[in-house]
Design a protein around this motif. Structure first.
Motif, mmCIF file in Angstrom:
data_model
loop_
_atom_site.group_PDB
_atom_site.id
_atom_site.type_symbol
_atom_site.label_atom_id
_atom_site.label_comp_id
_atom_site.label_asym_id
_atom_site.label_seq_id
_atom_site.Cartn_x
_atom_site.Cartn_y
_atom_site.Cartn_z
ATOM 1 N N LYS A 113 -8.276 -46.657 9.349
ATOM 2 C CA LYS A 113 -7.511 -46.149 8.212
ATOM 3 C C LYS A 113 -8.046 -44.787 7.793
ATOM 4 O O LYS A 113 -9.253 -44.586 7.711
ATOM 5 N N CYS A 114 -7.136 -43.858 7.563
ATOM 6 C CA CYS A 114 -7.555 -42.527 7.132
ATOM 7 C C CYS A 114 -8.230 -42.617 5.764
ATOM 8 O O CYS A 114 -7.860 -43.443 4.932
ATOM 9 N N LEU A 115 -9.225 -41.767 5.550
ATOM 10 C CA LEU A 115 -9.856 -41.706 4.246
ATOM 11 C C LEU A 115 -8.857 -41.175 3.229
ATOM 12 O O LEU A 115 -8.150 -40.203 3.484
ATOM 13 N N ASP A 116 -8.814 -41.816 2.073
ATOM 14 C CA ASP A 116 -7.935 -41.337 1.016
ATOM 15 C C ASP A 116 -8.629 -40.219 0.256
ATOM 16 O O ASP A 116 -9.815 -39.950 0.451
ATOM 17 N N TRP A 117 -7.894 -39.565 -0.646
ATOM 18 C CA TRP A 117 -8.446 -38.393 -1.328
ATOM 19 C C TRP A 117 -9.674 -38.737 -2.148
ATOM 20 O O TRP A 117 -10.580 -37.917 -2.295
ATOM 21 N N TRP A 118 -9.763 -39.927 -2.705
ATOM 22 C CA TRP A 118 -10.908 -40.307 -3.524
ATOM 23 C C TRP A 118 -12.114 -40.695 -2.667
ATOM 24 O O TRP A 118 -13.200 -40.938 -3.202
ATOM 25 N N GLN A 119 -11.925 -40.736 -1.347
ATOM 26 C CA GLN A 119 -13.026 -41.014 -0.429
ATOM 27 C C GLN A 119 -13.508 -39.758 0.301
ATOM 28 O O GLN A 119 -14.623 -39.733 0.817
ATOM 29 N N GLU A 120 -12.675 -38.745 0.353
ATOM 30 C CA GLU A 120 -12.946 -37.594 1.206
ATOM 31 C C GLU A 120 -14.060 -36.692 0.699
ATOM 32 O O GLU A 120 -14.719 -36.019 1.488
ATOM 33 N N GLY A 121 -14.254 -36.623 -0.597
ATOM 34 C CA GLY A 121 -15.237 -35.686 -1.117
ATOM 35 C C GLY A 121 -15.705 -36.046 -2.507
ATOM 36 O O GLY A 121 -15.304 -37.062 -3.079
ATOM 37 N N PRO A 122 -16.555 -35.210 -3.096
ATOM 38 C CA PRO A 122 -17.185 -35.524 -4.375
ATOM 39 C C PRO A 122 -16.212 -35.528 -5.544
ATOM 40 O O PRO A 122 -15.181 -34.860 -5.527
ATOM 41 N N MET A 123 -16.568 -36.301 -6.559
ATOM 42 C CA MET A 123 -15.910 -36.247 -7.855
ATOM 43 C C MET A 123 -16.807 -35.459 -8.813
ATOM 44 O O MET A 123 -18.037 -35.545 -8.728
ATOM 45 N N TYR A 124 -16.179 -34.719 -9.715
ATOM 46 C CA TYR A 124 -16.922 -33.897 -10.670
ATOM 47 C C TYR A 124 -16.511 -34.318 -12.071
ATOM 48 O O TYR A 124 -15.363 -34.120 -12.480
ATOM 49 N N GLN A 125 -17.452 -34.924 -12.802
ATOM 50 C CA GLN A 125 -17.157 -35.484 -14.125
ATOM 51 C C GLN A 125 -17.425 -34.442 -15.206
ATOM 52 O O GLN A 125 -18.522 -33.879 -15.291
ATOM 53 N N ILE A 126 -16.415 -34.222 -16.044
ATOM 54 C CA ILE A 126 -16.492 -33.194 -17.088
ATOM 55 C C ILE A 126 -16.394 -33.845 -18.464
ATOM 56 O O ILE A 126 -15.480 -34.641 -18.727
ATOM 57 N N TYR A 127 -17.332 -33.500 -19.330
ATOM 58 C CA TYR A 127 -17.207 -33.848 -20.745
ATOM 59 C C TYR A 127 -16.524 -32.657 -21.404
ATOM 60 O O TYR A 127 -17.136 -31.600 -21.597
ATOM 61 N N PRO A 128 -15.228 -32.744 -21.727
ATOM 62 C CA PRO A 128 -14.438 -31.544 -22.042
ATOM 63 C C PRO A 128 -14.918 -30.769 -23.261
ATOM 64 O O PRO A 128 -14.733 -29.552 -23.329
ATOM 65 N N ARG A 129 -15.542 -31.436 -24.204
ATOM 66 C CA ARG A 129 -15.988 -30.740 -25.411
ATOM 67 C C ARG A 129 -17.144 -29.773 -25.112
ATOM 68 O O ARG A 129 -17.438 -28.900 -25.935
ATOM 69 N N SER A 130 -17.763 -29.933 -23.937
ATOM 70 C CA SER A 130 -18.952 -29.141 -23.620
ATOM 71 C C SER A 130 -18.803 -28.269 -22.379
ATOM 72 O O SER A 130 -19.792 -27.686 -21.934
ATOM 73 N N PHE A 131 -17.609 -28.152 -21.829
ATOM 74 C CA PHE A 131 -17.487 -27.451 -20.551
ATOM 75 C C PHE A 131 -17.171 -25.972 -20.726
ATOM 76 O O PHE A 131 -17.852 -25.109 -20.190
ATOM 77 N N LYS A 132 -16.108 -25.648 -21.467
ATOM 78 C CA LYS A 132 -15.748 -24.248 -21.678
ATOM 79 C C LYS A 132 -14.866 -24.123 -22.913
ATOM 80 O O LYS A 132 -13.835 -24.785 -23.017
ATOM 81 N N ASP A 133 -15.310 -23.253 -23.851
ATOM 82 C CA ASP A 133 -14.569 -23.019 -25.088
ATOM 83 C C ASP A 133 -13.722 -21.760 -24.930
ATOM 84 O O ASP A 133 -14.209 -20.726 -24.475
ATOM 85 N N SER A 134 -12.450 -21.842 -25.328
ATOM 86 C CA SER A 134 -11.556 -20.691 -25.174
ATOM 87 C C SER A 134 -11.121 -20.079 -26.495
ATOM 88 O O SER A 134 -10.765 -18.912 -26.555
#
Length: 693
Positions: A113-134
């Motif tokens: 079975k082909c690897l699905d997108w959630w298996q192919e590479g890393p996940m990057y978890q973001i806490y949105p209040r602390s990532f980038k203020d605009s």
């Protein structure tokens, strides 16, 4: 007379051996010619017979010509020299089609079975209040309010793709109170104004997909805020909402409440709170501002599914379901058992002082989680649009956590999040080995593992273990089988903030891991242009930031990029076997290998003090020297070392590349020490993967 003569000439030309037919005259026209008035009918018939002969005339010596009549063409096509090649070509075509069909069926049947997108590479978890203020309010957001300037998370997507990330994971951004890190949701269908608008979210989803990335978001089904409209209607006993929450009679006199039982909140003290409007107590596993939903009510389950459909329609690629072990409580109200039975019951106020047999992981809870899976499957029918489902059930034993994978024929989570490496406050080769093997031995066959070394609810790696372990832990993350998960800032080695005067009503221990992302050495580390940010920036941001590490060849960021690129390009890492070789209090040694590839990676990670390792004695047939494919010390990359005496500093990791056909997972001695999730073999001739090996 001239016209009659022309007709006679035409007939004569067509009768004389069929050598010339410049007029492309059809054979039928010959029989329709008017006979010469000077000739009798018998003479014409005699002339025709004399030229055409019998019904099957002899065409030997006659060559094909343009406009050949079909009667003549049939005579040529029936000759052996034309018929036999035609038949050969026909049967060759039939045989080729059958071979292609058989080969296609065989390839499909034998291909893994082909690897699905959630298996192919890393996940990057973001806490949105602390990532980038605009918008310069000191809080991170999804996207800037100025159309000409795209900021917030959307502004940093190029950075995320440069890390070879495949999936962006954004934690809770729903309209919420400030209680419990925005996990007391007031409206599941609204973006909290602090992060932007729904239009900002939709634009972010489109931008993420344009970059070839996927998006998963947190979802908190267990409870809502006490400001949620459902709760307001429930406390007034309005219609179907009357039983949307868990209500029980309790005694309340002179401002003192006697709860129905001894059940405790995760944050301590009774999990029952008296509501003066309804004149009953409601149940809350977390803060009193977060009443638990009643999942024994079918209407509640359907409401939650409708919310899932809402976000899936918005284009979300999956969810992380939070706190799922709390979804159901026992119907009875019996007291839970004390850990220390001699303790005076009135003094039992801390969550850890009870066994939570009646308030977590109840019978029927997994059925609810599976119903979430079924709802998401309805949106997974389009090619390439599979919807991922992860579950968070922290503080469970590994054997209970892996139950969220589901049963062999009943799908549940794609994987429960594996945070057991984040629970290591001290690290050694033995402790790391124990976490790895415990997960792999308990995980159901054919399921997909995952690994994380940090998260918003745990102390950052550098603060738990020390700066010297950043690189070696990231090397561990990318060389284990499964999906690596990175919490924002781990790629540059961010640590906890040490400030104690924090103007937030949170658990300060988990608050310190949520400090602003350190982008550069400008004011507020490039996170915000505000005069004040919701949390202070770590004092080390002048040296620990993205811009500085981009220019340093030996930085944590550069190694992270090299590791993620190696993981993406090497079948040994994303599809291969994991074979444990040895571990002790200092180091862990394992290999990554794949049938059909005559080389292996040998991974050596040192978590203890400096040590000397004799790798030559661990693997038979190992050469005297071996080349380093990747090292936590970039100066060693590509160099060769003596395998009988490898010196490792504290926190040093090495990936060796060794050419061999003697793979460890084939050997009887290593059979119980090797693991693969989805078995595959590689054919270098066809450049494909297959399963029958």
């Amino acid at each position: 007379m001239a016209e009659d003569k022309s007709k006679r000439d035409s007939i004569e030309m067509s009768m004389k051996g069929c050598q010339t037919n410049n007029g492309f005259v059809r054979n039928e026209d010959i029989l329709e010619q008017t006979p010469d008035p000077g000739s009798s009918t018998d003479n014409l018939k005699h002339s025709t017979r004399s030229n055409l002969g019998s019904q099957e005339p002899d065409f030997k010596g006659v060559r094909p010509y343009a406009g050949m009549p079909k009667e003549v063409l049939f005579q040529f096509s029936g000759q052996a020299r034309y018929r036999i090649p035609r038949e050969i070509l026909f049967w060759l075509t039939v045989a080729s089609v059958l071979v292609l069909i058989a080969a296609t069926i065989a390839i499909i049947a034998l291909s893994p079975k082909c690897l699905d997108w959630w298996q192919e590479g890393p996940m990057y978890q973001i806490y949105p209040r602390s990532f980038k203020d605009s918008n310069k309010d000191g809080n991170g957001d999804l996207k800037g309010t100025c159309p000409e300037i795209i900021q917030g998370i959307q502004d940093k997507l190029d950075y995320i793709t440069a890390l070879n990330i495949k999936t962006v994971w954004i934690t809770s951004f729903y309209k919420s109170s400030l209680k419990d890190f925005r996990y007391g949701v007031e409206d599941f269908r609204e973006v909290d104004p602090i992060f932007g608008t729904m239009e900002d979210f939709e634009n972010l989803v489109a931008a993420i997909h344009d970059k070839g990335l996927k998006l998963i978001i947190d979802f908190i089904p267990n409870h809502t805020s006490d400001k949620h409209i459902w709760f307001q209607l429930s406390r007034t006993r309005t219609g179907k909402y009357t039983d949307y929450y868990i209500w029980h009679d309790c005694t309340h006199e002179n401002g003192k409440t006697i709860p129905p039982n001894n059940w405790l909140s995760v944050y301590g003290n009774s999990s029952w709170h008296f509501d003066e409007v309804r004149n009953q107590c409601y149940f809350h596993q977390f803060m009193k501002e977060q009443p638990d939903l009643n999942f024994r009510n079918p209407d509640v389950q359907e409401e939650i599914k409708e919310i899932l459909r809402f976000w899936l329609t918005k284009g979300v690629d999956g969810f992380s379901f939070d706190a799922v072990k709390f979804l159901l409580e026992a119907k009875h109200l019996r007291d839970e058992i004390q850990v220390n039975k001699t303790q005076i019951p009135d003094t039992v106020t801390q969550y850890s002082e009870l066994y939570h047999d009646f308030t977590t992981t109840q019978v029927g809870m997994h059925d609810i989680v599976r119903s979430f899976r079924q709802t998401m499957d309805q949106y997974s029918t389009e090619p390439g649009r599979y919807r991922f489902m992860g579950t968070e059930a922290y503080a469970e034993s590994i054997d209970r956590t892996v139950m969220y994978y589901g049963l062999p024929f009943i799908q549940e989570a794609d994987f429960p999040f594996n945070n057991y490496l984040t629970m290591l406050d001290t690290v050694s080769g033995n402790s790391v080995y124990e976490v790895i093997t415990s997960w792999m031995e308990n995980m159901p066959e054919g399921k997909w593992p995952n690994w994380m070394i940090g998260g918003p609810d745990s102390s950052r790696l550098t603060s738990r273990l020390g700066n010297q372990y950043v690189n070696v832990m990231n090397m561990l993350l990318f060389t284990l089988p499964g999906t690596p998960i990175t919490y924002y800032g781990e790629e540059i080695g961010m640590g906890n903030i040490v400030a104690t005067n924090l103007n937030e009503s949170y658990d300060i221990n988990t608050l310190r891991s949520k400090s602003p992302m350190q982008w550069d050495n400008s004011s507020n580390a490039g996170f915000s242009e505000a005069s004040h940010t919701w949390l202070p920036t770590n004092s080390d941001y002048h040296t620990v930031n993205v811009d500085v590490q981009k220019t340093q060849p030996r930085s944590a960021l550069k190694l992270y990029q090299d590791l993620s690129l190696l993981h993406a390009n090497e079948l040994l890492l994303n599809r291969g076997w994991f074979c444990h070789l040895r571990n002790d209090s200092h180091y862990v040694v394992y290999t990554r290998e794949l049938d059909g590839i005559d080389r292996i990676f040998i991974v050596v990670l040192n978590f203890g003090e400096s040590t000397l390792l004799n790798l030559h004695n661990m693997i038979s047939g190992l050469p005297a020297t071996m080349r380093i494919r990747l090292s936590t010390n970039s100066a060693d990359k590509g160099s060769k070392v003596d395998t009988s005496g490898i010196f490792l500093d504290k926190g040093e990791g090495l990936i060796f590349e060794h050419n061999t056909k003697n793979l460890l997972h084939r050997q009887t001695a290593f059979r119980d020490r090797c693991f693969v999730s989805n078995r595959a073999c590689y054919s270098s001739v066809l450049n494909i993967l297959y399963t029958s090996c």
